[in-house]
Design an enzyme around this catalytic site. Structure first.
Site, mmCIF file in Angstrom:
data_model
loop_
_atom_site.group_PDB
_atom_site.id
_atom_site.type_symbol
_atom_site.label_atom_id
_atom_site.label_comp_id
_atom_site.label_asym_id
_atom_site.label_seq_id
_atom_site.Cartn_x
_atom_site.Cartn_y
_atom_site.Cartn_z
ATOM 1 C CG HIS A 171 61.148 -4.986 57.935
ATOM 2 N ND1 HIS A 171 61.383 -3.796 58.601
ATOM 3 C CD2 HIS A 171 59.869 -5.318 58.234
ATOM 4 C CE1 HIS A 171 60.298 -3.444 59.273
ATOM 5 N NE2 HIS A 171 59.351 -4.344 59.071
ATOM 6 C CD GLN A 173 55.334 -6.666 58.145
ATOM 7 O OE1 GLN A 173 54.620 -7.434 58.771
ATOM 8 N NE2 GLN A 173 55.340 -5.368 58.376
#
Ligand code: ZN
Ligand code: ZN
Length: 342
Positions: A171, A173
């Site tokens: 992931h 951000q």
């Protein structure tokens, strides 16, 4: 409702986010726990396909036609951070108490889940899949920038516990701040000083010189050049520069994103090969919100040039660095580039 606060350090001019909703007890800081240990303790991963109900409702997803939000059937999914450092709101008012300056923690904190598959990192994806992720980054940045109170949008990826990741699922951000961070201003002022003297973009000039010299060059493709910076702070630090001048990542067209996907995959694969899968950070450097930028730095379109930075986490910032802002790098960027070229 915001529970975090921005506080200004008067001596350095630096802002700090005091994120109280992430509040931890001293016990939580005692022993570092790896992402894998944490995931195992939790017994499941909220970012994996099938666990969509365990994250806040999605903001955006690339998903198969006919599939509903917050259900399986997606390839990339964007959700609000469950423990945000900053929370959405109106332009914050500064508070002054005595000499102390603060403001409510207004901003954006989103998570881009890069794949439903827990074990497929960016370098395991195809260039087309990576290009989709880059396109989602642009889409989110453009969307956040429709609200001018978010003056700076920072995109980054922390991979591995030592690089600051709290979950091991791939992931990245996005954090948008209500002020332009000090470090961003310093870079713009530095490139502005160079432009004033030479009427040339410092970044365009650097790319030209690195390509001519070749000793720190890792690779070049149709639209990007990758090199280890002349004054690299960390071993195997790399910069990915677009060959076309622009201060804004969002300006990259689909040909350029395709080219960026190629070099990103290759750079990460090289890093993984040489250093056996090190933790790393990927950081986007771009100009602040176009409106803010053009107001504060009228020549921003000429002086600044966006780029990506890859920093493997191999050394620690210690006493000397804290005291002086100097870095001691045990690997020369020329040697690092030679290894990375293979
Ligand atoms: Zn997962
Ligand atoms: Zn340039």
């Amino acid at each position: 409702m915001t529970t975090s606060e921005l506080r200004k350090d008067l001596i350095s001019g630096r802002w700090v986010i005091i994120a109280s909703e992430r509040s931890k007890r001293p016990d939580d800081f005692r022993r570092p726990v790896s992402c894998e240990q944490k995931d195992a303790q939790a017994g499941f991963c909220p970012f994996c396909g099938g666990n969509e109900s365990k994250t806040p409702p999605e903001i955006f997803a690339m998903r198969n036609p006919g599939t509903a939000p917050d259900t399986p059937g997606w390839t990339i999914r964007v959700v609000p951070n469950k423990f945000p450092a900053l929370t959405r709101g109106e332009s914050p008012q500064r508070k002054i108490r005595g000499i102390f300056e603060s403001m409510p923690g207004i901003g954006v904190h989103e998570v881009v889940i890069e794949s439903p598959d827990h074990d497929r990192e960016i370098n395991d994806l195809t260039p087309a899949q990576i290009q989709d992720i880059l396109g989602v980054y642009q889409q989110r940045i453009r969307s956040i920038e429709t609200e001018p109170q978010y003056q700076y949008v920072q995109l980054f990826k922390n991979k591995g516990n030592e690089a600051g990741a709290s979950l091991s699922h791939p992931h990245s951000q996005i954090v948008a701040t209500p002020i332009v961070p000090k470090r961003v201003k310093e870079k713009i002022y530095g490139s502005e000083r160079y432009f004033k003297r030479t009427k040339v973009c410092l970044f365009c000039r650097t790319i030209e010189e690195e390509r001519a010299a070749g000793e720190r060059l890792v690779m070049v493709n149709a639209h990007f050049a990758v090199n280890t910076p002349f004054a690299s702070r960390f071993p195997f630090e790399m910069r990915i520069h677009p060959l076309r001048h622009s201060p804004f990542f969002s300006s990259a067209g689909s040909d350029e994103l395709n080219s960026l996907a190629e070099v990103l995959k290759s750079a990460l694969a090289r890093l993984k090969g040489i250093l056996s899968d090190p933790p790393y950070n990927i950081v986007l450097h771009q100009a602040p919100h176009p409106e803010t930028s053009r107001k504060v730095w009228p020549r921003i379109d000429l002086i600044f040039h966006w780029y990506l930075e890859i920093i493997p986490v191999l050394t620690r910032i210690a006493g000397f660095e804290w005291g002086t802002g100097f870095y001691i790098n045990p690997v020369s960027p020329e040697a690092a580039a030679k290894f990375l070229r293979g």
